[in-house]
Design an enzyme around this catalytic site. Sequence first.
Site, PDB file in Angstrom:
ATOM      1  CG  ASP A 163      -2.265   0.637   0.957  1.00  0.00           C
ATOM      2  OD1 ASP A 163      -2.248   1.682   0.286  1.00  0.00           O
ATOM      3  OD2 ASP A 163      -3.297   0.147   1.425  1.00  0.00           O
TER       4      ASP A 163
ATOM      5  CG  HIS B  62      -0.636   1.343  -3.460  1.00  0.00           C
ATOM      6  ND1 HIS B  62      -1.954   1.322  -3.107  1.00  0.00           N
ATOM      7  CD2 HIS B  62      -0.356   0.123  -3.961  1.00  0.00           C
ATOM      8  CE1 HIS B  62      -2.459   0.118  -3.367  1.00  0.00           C
ATOM      9  NE2 HIS B  62      -1.511  -0.619  -3.877  1.00  0.00           N
TER      10      HIS B  62
END
Length: 367
Positions: free
Chosen positions: A183, A206
């Site tokens: 993430d 991410h």
Amino acid sequence: MHILSLTTLVASGGDDGPAFVDAVQRCDSVKIPPETTLSIATRMNMTGLKDKKIELSGTVKFTNDMSYWINNGFYFEFQDQIAFWIVGGKNIHINGGGTIDGSGQVWYDAFATNSTLLRPILLTVYQATDWINFVNEGHNITYDGINISAVSTSSHLAKNTDGWDIYRSDNVVIINSNIDNGDDCVSLKPNSTNIIASNLYCNGSHGISVGSLGQYPGVYDIVENFTSTNVQMHNAENGARIKAFAGPGVGSGIVKNVSFSFFTEANVDHPLVIDQCYETSATECAEYPSNVYIQDVTFTDFKGTSSGKTKSVVASLACSPDSRCSNIRVGDIYLEPPSQYGDATYSCQNVNVTGDAASLFSDCATT
Ligand SMILES: *[C@@H]1O[C@H](CO)[C@@H](O)[C@H](O)[C@H]1NC(C)=O
Ligand SMILES: *[C@@H]1O[C@H](CO)[C@@H](O)[C@H](O)[C@H]1NC(C)=O
Ligand SMILES: *[C@@H]1O[C@H](CO)[C@@H](O)[C@H](O)[C@H]1NC(C)=O
Ligand SMILES: *[C@@H]1O[C@H](CO)[C@@H](O)[C@H](O)[C@H]1NC(C)=O
Ligand SMILES: *[C@@H]1O[C@H](CO)[C@@H](O)[C@H](O)[C@H]1NC(C)=O
Ligand SMILES: *[C@@H]1O[C@H](CO)[C@@H](O)[C@H](O)[C@H]1NC(C)=O
Ligand SMILES: *[C@@H]1O[C@H](CO)[C@@H](O)[C@H](O)[C@H]1NC(C)=O
Ligand SMILES: *[C@@H]1O[C@H](CO)[C@@H](O)[C@H](O)[C@H]1NC(C)=O
């Protein structure tokens, strides 16, 4: 100075949480030696501390009893998060190179079938000042030399494993750290000011993300003075990214004075991104541009390769119409797609890009 070494708690087989909290409240300095594992079965509230040192060389391991944590963790309304351990106060140092283990695997497996599961957070720095993953209402906080690993060993991907989330906080420094997760590597949520995220190695993440901002109606979100330099970004969804909601019924805000530089990327889907129509269709974005204005942003010294997920596109500056982005500068951008996609494409809309590499973005669409 009163120092307590926590070896004595080992092998109790039960819950070391209350004794750990008690030790930190009573002593100036608490040590968890290398071979020691504290097993924590109850939430830990270590707020209101002053002048404390926690030398964490061993392991703090939270149980995998999900229903306990869901019902008893410290709840933070922002994005439905629950924290297992909160630390707050003044002049607190946690060091020692040890491990905080949240038994993440049971959570990753559960997320696969439950999209409303609360987001577990191991450690929340809460209303702390002068300190060293959720930094909530913190000031003057430094993280230096931290390794974070949140990798699933089952077929279920690790979910909601942001390395650092910064929220309503000022003067936070994150440097010299390694993050292996799925993430955001570092994410600046609403009201993050004077933040540095530099000298980082992020793998599988991410990316370094500003936002998403402007999600909640009636709320004004600020991100101002953010520097991120010398970042290695590998196997990631994004490199450097700013994202803000548009459309009807959303919030507002400002992103101001943000600098991303010296990014080296490999196998990244979207190496360089502004998305000011986040989760909004082009038609809706044209009708309801984002109320989060983006200004004074620079992207300089970017090199490396994309993953090819968007074929030849290596950078995308997508702003809402109506001049919602201003003073966006780019310099020394050498990003390439995988060779089968040919020359790199730089995409942009509704933005007037300046700087040495502006010619890459000369063909901007206007909506
Ligand atoms: C943590 O403990 C302090 C002091 O005992 C208390 O005032 C505070 O309300 C507790 N915080 C939470 C979030 O429960
Ligand atoms: C963090 O990871 C780096 C690179 O993998 C390693 O050299 C370093 O020893 C690790 N640090 C700690 C505190 O585990
Ligand atoms: C999903 O998780 C939430 C707690 O976050 C819980 O209340 C709910 O019952 C779970 N749903 C299922 C289908 O297990
Ligand atoms: C943060 O540090 C600055 C500069 O050292 C200081 O002026 C300020 O009072 C500190 N903030 C808090 C909340 O302690
Ligand atoms: C980086 O992530 C990939 C998967 O995306 C994994 O195979 C690799 O072991 C990771 N490398 C490091 C150094 O963490
Ligand atoms: C951010 O700060 C501004 C100005 O202080 C305030 O009006 C706004 O409510 C804050 N937003 C959040 C999400 O805390
Ligand atoms: C922009 O932010 C940086 C720190 O990230 C700061 O040093 C600089 O003074 C800021 N510039 C302006 C014009 O506010
Ligand atoms: C941003 O940095 C500038 C220059 O240091 C400073 O004047 C301004 O107050 C900072 N903004 C915030 C929101 O702290």
